[in-house]
Scaffold this motif. Structure first.
Motif, PDB file in Angstrom:
ATOM      1  N   UNK A 122       0.836  -1.200   0.000  1.00  0.00           N
ATOM      2  CA  UNK A 122       0.000   0.000   0.000  1.00  0.00           C
ATOM      3  C   UNK A 122       0.875   1.256   0.000  1.00  0.00           C
ATOM      4  N   UNK A 123       1.948   1.232   0.780  1.00  0.00           N
ATOM      5  CA  UNK A 123       2.862   2.383   0.852  1.00  0.00           C
ATOM      6  C   UNK A 123       3.508   2.641  -0.512  1.00  0.00           C
ATOM      7  N   UNK A 124       3.951   1.572  -1.175  1.00  0.00           N
ATOM      8  CA  UNK A 124       4.582   1.715  -2.487  1.00  0.00           C
ATOM      9  C   UNK A 124       3.583   2.239  -3.520  1.00  0.00           C
ATOM     10  N   UNK A 125       2.337   1.813  -3.399  1.00  0.00           N
ATOM     11  CA  UNK A 125       1.285   2.277  -4.306  1.00  0.00           C
ATOM     12  C   UNK A 125       0.768   3.666  -3.927  1.00  0.00           C
ATOM     13  N   UNK A 126       1.232   4.170  -2.787  1.00  0.00           N
ATOM     14  CA  UNK A 126       0.771   5.466  -2.273  1.00  0.00           C
ATOM     15  C   UNK A 126      -0.738   5.435  -1.990  1.00  0.00           C
TER      16      UNK A 126
END
Length: 220
Positions: free
Chosen positions: A38-42
């Protein structure tokens, strides 16, 4: 939260998984948590679950994205209405994408945790290699390509391009990816094309072709 239309949802799934490509290619995905993804996908975890049902669903979308591109490129390579030198560029482009989006660590993780996706990816790769092998052999029969071992040409692309898309290698050699791809393609076409056909490609804009490949890498 508003309801997402199926077409919009599918489009957004592709957009979001593209953001994972570099991370999965370099680090694999087994150790990634949903929070990492989720963090990488923002995205927030809640928003991520609007598009994906699970981590496996995310990896499935990513794998299918790569397979779809390879299949699309294969259609161009087998199009006999196009010249061999033009299709050779597509073979090169396809090999670049395979090097970027089918790293050893990604395939290892896929085999270990999603065997059905690994087998699907492996079958797609098998079909891809068969198409390229036939393309080289037909080009030799047509006397457009020099008499070379098609299997060696394929392995050569896998080995060299696998090295060229490695950021640390580029840094060590003080090369940009664009320059490295340009230099390798010039060497490749010089190796593969017979003198008569090589002479006819002298005016082609290889820089533009490589730029197009880089733009597709950014867009996919």
């Amino acid at each position: 939260m508003r309801k997402i239309a199926p077409d919009e949802r599918q489009m957004m799934r592709k957009i979001h998984v593209k953001k994972l490509i570099h991370l999965v290619r370099t680090q694999g995905f087994l150790s990634l948590t949903i929070q990492d993804i989720a963090h990488t996908m923002n995205l927030s975890r809640a928003t991520l679950y609007n598009y994906f049902s699970s981590k496996e669903d995310i990896i499935m979308e990513l794998t299918n994205l790569c397979i779809d591109y390879i299949n699309e490129a294969g259609q161009t390579i087998t199009n006999e209405e196009l010249s061999y030198p033009l299709r050779l560029q597509k073979v090169f482009e396809q090999a670049v994408f395979s090097a970027v989006y089918a790293s050893d660590i990604y395939l290892h993780d896929l085999k270990k945790s999603c065997l059905h996706l690994y087998e699907k990816k492996r079958q797609s790769r098998k079909e891809q290699l068969s198409i390229i092998h036939t393309f080289y052999q037909n080009g030799m029969k047509a006397e457009v390509f020099n008499e070379l071992n098609a299997s060696i040409l394929i392995i050569q692309d896998e080995t060299v391009l696998g090295k060229l898309v490695n950021t640390s290698f580029l840094m060590e050699e003080d090369l940009s990816l664009k320059q490295a791809l340009f230099d390798y393609y010039v060497a490749k076409k010089t190796q593969v094309l017979t003198p008569a056909y090589l002479q006819n490609t002298e005016d082609e804009d290889v820089h533009a072709m490589v730029e197009s490949v880089l733009n597709k890498l950014t867009a996919i």
